[in-house]
Motif scaffolding. Structure first.
Motif, PDB file in Angstrom:
ATOM      1  N   GLY A 101       0.726  -1.199   0.093  1.00 41.63           N
ATOM      2  CA  GLY A 101      -0.106   0.048  -0.028  1.00 41.63           C
ATOM      3  C   GLY A 101       0.836   1.277  -0.033  1.00 41.63           C
TER       4      GLY A 101
ATOM      5  N   SER B 299      -3.300   4.764   1.216  1.00 38.76           N
ATOM      6  CA  SER B 299      -4.114   3.864   1.547  1.00 38.76           C
ATOM      7  C   SER B 299      -5.031   4.416   2.645  1.00 38.76           C
TER       8      SER B 299
ATOM      9  N   ARG C  26      -6.352  -2.000   0.586  1.00 37.00           N
ATOM     10  CA  ARG C  26      -6.175  -2.206   2.042  1.00 37.00           C
ATOM     11  C   ARG C  26      -7.661  -2.921   2.476  1.00 37.00           C
TER      12      ARG C  26
ATOM     13  N   ALA D 215      -7.092  -6.531   1.551  1.00 29.77           N
ATOM     14  CA  ALA D 215      -6.167  -7.171   2.609  1.00 29.77           C
ATOM     15  C   ALA D 215      -6.645  -7.603   4.030  1.00 29.77           C
TER      16      ALA D 215
ATOM     17  N   HIS E 283      -0.600  -6.320   4.874  1.00 31.84           N
ATOM     18  CA  HIS E 283      -0.376  -5.036   3.981  1.00 31.84           C
ATOM     19  C   HIS E 283       0.433  -4.101   4.627  1.00 31.84           C
TER      20      HIS E 283
ATOM     21  N   GLU F 237      -0.745  -5.356   9.312  1.00 29.17           N
ATOM     22  CA  GLU F 237      -0.632  -4.249   8.671  1.00 29.17           C
ATOM     23  C   GLU F 237       0.483  -3.727   9.411  1.00 29.17           C
TER      24      GLU F 237
END
Length: 233
Positions: free
Chosen positions: A136, A140, A158, A161, A177, A223
């Motif tokens: 990303g 994002s 995003r 993900a 992500h 993330e």
């Protein structure tokens, strides 16, 4: 702790910069590398350096993506790490954006990510292991003026993900992500002398991807935000 061991990596949207840094790192770690891009002529030197194989693929076309995975499986093996690193942009004042260009930008940033991730997941679910990593950007999580198509595409990636992580992580597939919040350093794009390390080093980003891949499943990251020390939140 059970640290995952990976054998074959497929990087989609390959080129110079982050993709090249990932290919070099994976190769050093003993992972076979496949590279996919719309134009593969630019990948010759990287393939020689990393012993990777390059495949032409338009990630926005389902038939191309299915064919890509079939070729990689036959010629190298089934990838257990898949990185989606492609993105599309269409810049300009909102009222002047060309719809067809916006459609293409969203397709590259988000729909291509869906197609690639879906083919990857189909192959990983039977063995209940593997990793799907999606790249990303600042866009994002925050939209910028005159950059609506990029934000739309990256916001969608995003969301993809996050949905994938909730569904696939309990089945043994690590979905992560990465929010790249800042400019990435390259030969053509360097920081000013009075602001050292004010841009992201692609090798440093690649190392963060690798660190995520080494996580035991009891504490998986879904993330990760990466930014240079001068970047504002």
């Amino acid at each position: 702790m059970d640290i995952p061991k990976y054998k074959i990596a497929l990087i989609v949207g390959a080129g110079e910069g982050l993709s090249a840094s990932l290919a070099r790192l994976f190769s050093r770690e003993g992972i076979r590398v496949a590279l996919a891009a719309r134009s593969i002529e630019k990948l010759g030197a990287l393939c020689t350096e990393t012993d990777a194989r390059a495949y032409a693929c338009d990630a926005t076309k389902a038939d191309d993506v299915e064919r890509l995975f079939g070729l990689v499986e036959r010629e190298i093996g089934t990838p257990d790490v898949v990185v989606y690193n492609a993105s599309g942009r269409s810049r300009g004042p909102f009222v002047e954006l060309v719809p067809s260009e916006v459609e293409r930008a969203i397709a590259v940033s988000a729909f291509g990510g869906f197609l690639v991730a879906q083919e990857a997941a189909k192959r990983m679910l039977p063995s209940k292991k593997g990793a799907i990593l999606l790249t990303g950007a600042s866009a994002s999580v925050k939209g910028y003026a005159q950059s609506a198509p990029f934000a739309m595409g990256k916001f969608a990636l995003r969301g993809l993900a996050q949905s994938m992580a909730r569904e696939l992580s309990p089945q043994g597939i690590h979905v992560a992500h990465f929010v790249i919040d800042g400019g990435i350093r390259s030969a053509a794009r360097t920081e000013p002398a009075d602001r050292p390390d004010s841009m992201l080093d692609p090798d440093a980003i690649a190392l963060s991807y690798w660190n995520v891949l080494q996580q035991p499943r009891s504490a998986w990251t879904w993330e990760l935000e990466l930014r240079p020390w001068v970047e504002k939140f």
